[in-house]
Design a protein around this motif. Sequence first.
Motif, PDB file in Angstrom:
ATOM      1  N   ASN A  85      47.325  43.451  42.488  1.00  0.00           N
ATOM      2  CA  ASN A  85      46.858  44.639  43.194  1.00  0.00           C
ATOM      3  C   ASN A  85      47.904  45.186  44.159  1.00  0.00           C
ATOM      4  OD1 ASN A  85      44.713  46.540  44.191  1.00  0.00           O
ATOM      5  ND2 ASN A  85      45.072  45.381  46.070  1.00  0.00           N
ATOM      6  N   THR A  86      48.714  44.319  44.743  1.00  0.00           N
ATOM      7  CA  THR A  86      49.681  44.744  45.752  1.00  0.00           C
ATOM      8  C   THR A  86      50.815  45.580  45.178  1.00  0.00           C
ATOM      9  OG1 THR A  86      50.670  42.563  45.431  1.00  0.00           O
ATOM     10  CG2 THR A  86      49.277  42.856  47.373  1.00  0.00           C
ATOM     11  N   TYR A  87      50.963  45.625  43.856  1.00  0.00           N
ATOM     12  CA  TYR A  87      52.092  46.319  43.250  1.00  0.00           C
ATOM     13  C   TYR A  87      51.847  47.804  42.996  1.00  0.00           C
ATOM     14  CZ  TYR A  87      53.663  41.542  42.240  1.00  0.00           C
ATOM     15  OH  TYR A  87      54.035  40.223  42.341  1.00  0.00           O
ATOM     16  N   ARG A  88      50.596  48.258  43.053  1.00  0.00           N
ATOM     17  CA  ARG A  88      50.307  49.641  42.681  1.00  0.00           C
ATOM     18  C   ARG A  88      49.195  50.212  43.559  1.00  0.00           C
ATOM     19  NH1 ARG A  88      50.969  46.462  38.465  1.00  0.00           N
ATOM     20  NH2 ARG A  88      52.528  46.964  36.874  1.00  0.00           N
ATOM     21  N   ASN A  89      49.324  51.469  43.890  1.00  0.00           N
ATOM     22  CA  ASN A  89      48.234  52.165  44.561  1.00  0.00           C
ATOM     23  C   ASN A  89      47.014  52.162  43.637  1.00  0.00           C
ATOM     24  OD1 ASN A  89      46.673  54.878  44.893  1.00  0.00           O
ATOM     25  ND2 ASN A  89      47.687  54.539  46.849  1.00  0.00           N
ATOM     26  N   PRO A  90      45.814  51.959  44.147  1.00  0.00           N
ATOM     27  CA  PRO A  90      44.644  51.846  43.265  1.00  0.00           C
ATOM     28  C   PRO A  90      44.361  53.093  42.435  1.00  0.00           C
ATOM     29  CG  PRO A  90      44.005  51.834  45.592  1.00  0.00           C
ATOM     30  CD  PRO A  90      45.473  51.659  45.550  1.00  0.00           C
ATOM     31  N   THR A  91      44.619  54.282  42.969  1.00  0.00           N
ATOM     32  CA  THR A  91      44.388  55.475  42.154  1.00  0.00           C
ATOM     33  C   THR A  91      45.367  55.535  40.995  1.00  0.00           C
ATOM     34  OG1 THR A  91      45.774  56.781  43.661  1.00  0.00           O
ATOM     35  CG2 THR A  91      43.387  56.801  44.051  1.00  0.00           C
ATOM     36  N   LEU A  92      46.620  55.144  41.240  1.00  0.00           N
ATOM     37  CA  LEU A  92      47.608  55.100  40.163  1.00  0.00           C
ATOM     38  C   LEU A  92      47.213  54.059  39.124  1.00  0.00           C
ATOM     39  CD1 LEU A  92      50.328  55.764  38.854  1.00  0.00           C
ATOM     40  CD2 LEU A  92      51.373  54.067  40.382  1.00  0.00           C
ATOM     41  N   LEU A  93      46.723  52.910  39.553  1.00  0.00           N
ATOM     42  CA  LEU A  93      46.325  51.863  38.615  1.00  0.00           C
ATOM     43  C   LEU A  93      45.151  52.322  37.759  1.00  0.00           C
ATOM     44  CD1 LEU A  93      46.625  49.057  37.470  1.00  0.00           C
ATOM     45  CD2 LEU A  93      45.263  48.185  39.389  1.00  0.00           C
ATOM     46  N   ALA A  94      44.184  52.992  38.368  1.00  0.00           N
ATOM     47  CA  ALA A  94      43.057  53.520  37.587  1.00  0.00           C
ATOM     48  C   ALA A  94      43.549  54.502  36.528  1.00  0.00           C
ATOM     49  CB  ALA A  94      42.044  54.193  38.513  1.00  0.00           C
ATOM     50  N   LYS A  95      44.493  55.333  36.903  1.00  0.00           N
ATOM     51  CA  LYS A  95      45.051  56.305  35.960  1.00  0.00           C
ATOM     52  C   LYS A  95      45.831  55.591  34.848  1.00  0.00           C
ATOM     53  CE  LYS A  95      46.020  60.632  34.873  1.00  0.00           C
ATOM     54  NZ  LYS A  95      44.953  61.609  34.524  1.00  0.00           N
ATOM     55  N   THR A  96      46.592  54.580  35.216  1.00  0.00           N
ATOM     56  CA  THR A  96      47.405  53.852  34.239  1.00  0.00           C
ATOM     57  C   THR A  96      46.545  53.170  33.190  1.00  0.00           C
ATOM     58  OG1 THR A  96      49.158  53.483  35.872  1.00  0.00           O
ATOM     59  CG2 THR A  96      49.110  52.017  33.961  1.00  0.00           C
ATOM     60  N   VAL A  97      45.510  52.450  33.625  1.00  0.00           N
ATOM     61  CA  VAL A  97      44.691  51.716  32.660  1.00  0.00           C
ATOM     62  C   VAL A  97      43.829  52.674  31.845  1.00  0.00           C
ATOM     63  CG1 VAL A  97      42.662  51.235  34.114  1.00  0.00           C
ATOM     64  CG2 VAL A  97      43.360  49.591  32.356  1.00  0.00           C
ATOM     65  N   SER A  98      43.443  53.806  32.417  1.00  0.00           N
ATOM     66  CA  SER A  98      42.700  54.810  31.644  1.00  0.00           C
ATOM     67  C   SER A  98      43.585  55.426  30.567  1.00  0.00           C
ATOM     68  CB  SER A  98      42.169  55.900  32.566  1.00  0.00           C
ATOM     69  OG  SER A  98      41.213  55.371  33.463  1.00  0.00           O
ATOM     70  N   ILE A 144      37.680  51.864  45.053  1.00  0.00           N
ATOM     71  CA  ILE A 144      38.251  53.106  44.538  1.00  0.00           C
ATOM     72  C   ILE A 144      38.331  53.081  43.014  1.00  0.00           C
ATOM     73  CG2 ILE A 144      40.361  54.508  44.465  1.00  0.00           C
ATOM     74  CD1 ILE A 144      40.913  53.540  47.355  1.00  0.00           C
ATOM     75  N   ILE A 145      38.837  51.979  42.469  1.00  0.00           N
ATOM     76  CA  ILE A 145      39.077  51.894  41.022  1.00  0.00           C
ATOM     77  C   ILE A 145      37.771  51.875  40.235  1.00  0.00           C
ATOM     78  CG2 ILE A 145      39.980  50.397  39.209  1.00  0.00           C
ATOM     79  CD1 ILE A 145      42.101  49.480  41.280  1.00  0.00           C
ATOM     80  N   HIS A 146      36.807  51.090  40.694  1.00  0.00           N
ATOM     81  CA  HIS A 146      35.545  50.949  39.959  1.00  0.00           C
ATOM     82  C   HIS A 146      34.903  52.311  39.683  1.00  0.00           C
ATOM     83  CE1 HIS A 146      31.269  49.892  39.288  1.00  0.00           C
ATOM     84  NE2 HIS A 146      31.743  48.761  38.786  1.00  0.00           N
ATOM     85  N   PRO A 147      34.713  53.175  40.659  1.00  0.00           N
ATOM     86  CA  PRO A 147      34.142  54.487  40.338  1.00  0.00           C
ATOM     87  C   PRO A 147      35.076  55.378  39.520  1.00  0.00           C
ATOM     88  CG  PRO A 147      34.667  54.340  42.679  1.00  0.00           C
ATOM     89  CD  PRO A 147      34.821  52.965  42.115  1.00  0.00           C
TER      90      PRO A 147
END
Length: 312
Positions: A85-98, A144-147
């Motif tokens: 989790n510490t490597y990426r902003n959560p909004t960016l991570l949500a976008k990446t996995v989507s 943030i990511i869950h929603p």
Amino acid sequence: MTITLGYQIPNFSYPGGVETLFDTVRAQALEAESSGFDTVLVMDHFYQLPGIGTPDQPMMEAYSTLAALAASTSTVQLSTLVTGNTYRNPTLLAKTVSTLDVISHGRAILGLGAGWFELEHHQLGFDFDTFTERFEKLDEALQIIHPMLRDERPEFEGRWYRTHGAMNVPRFRDSVPIMLGGQGERKTFRLAARYADHMNIITSTDELTRKVQVLKQRCEEIDRDPATLKTSYLTSVVLVETEAEAAAMLERVPEERRSRAFVGTADVLSERLGTLVAESGLDGLIVNAPFNGHVPGVVAALGEALAPVVVG
């Protein structure tokens, strides 16, 4: 989404060197897909981990690798085990996995953990923080990511992160499954009960059954049906042709990893790991083969040996 039998690729040090590196990764994924594995996973690290190799050994960036595997495979689910989790902003991570879910036609899983490898953080410039602060960050990130993975636009202002109506388009499915990885009973298990679809438990085999029971208790504490939170276990395996080879190969396994490593022939591995899954109450198993997974035929042999006793 259920991970019944997963194959993790933890190692990119192959005899062919960088010229054929991804070809070897892809070959392992294709063997896994054709032999009974339902999920292929990579580590989210930038340096090789202690116990597997030295920090300067090759390490592919996780989501670039998974995107390439999405184009190379057709049925296996794809995930990290697990994203730091510490490597990426959560909004960016949500976008990446989507985006990975779009590329793979709905085969992505978001594996997520608090992060722990201090050397990476120090040398690459990521804030490492304290143990407590890393879990505070993970809690906030999940809010943030869950929603965002469920077509919601979160409003959140926390100590570590903030977002104001973040959009996440395109999305392939109504939701991307979330898997947490770890063994912490007070922090990780409580977050898994609240936010996750799957929990990968990383612990010694003699602690496994108790950990599964504690995770069920965490679900019951918030009135969640424990059956809706699937579980798996990560272990290293070394496939040998004869039992005479097993003792010599076990010596190569670092002592700190031997409590969750299995060495043996296909028949021995299938019997021991099948028993482990059945007796502990797990829903699935994830294996890696750091010593010989890159050898053609090894992953296929593991899938053929384990799928009947784990999936069945």
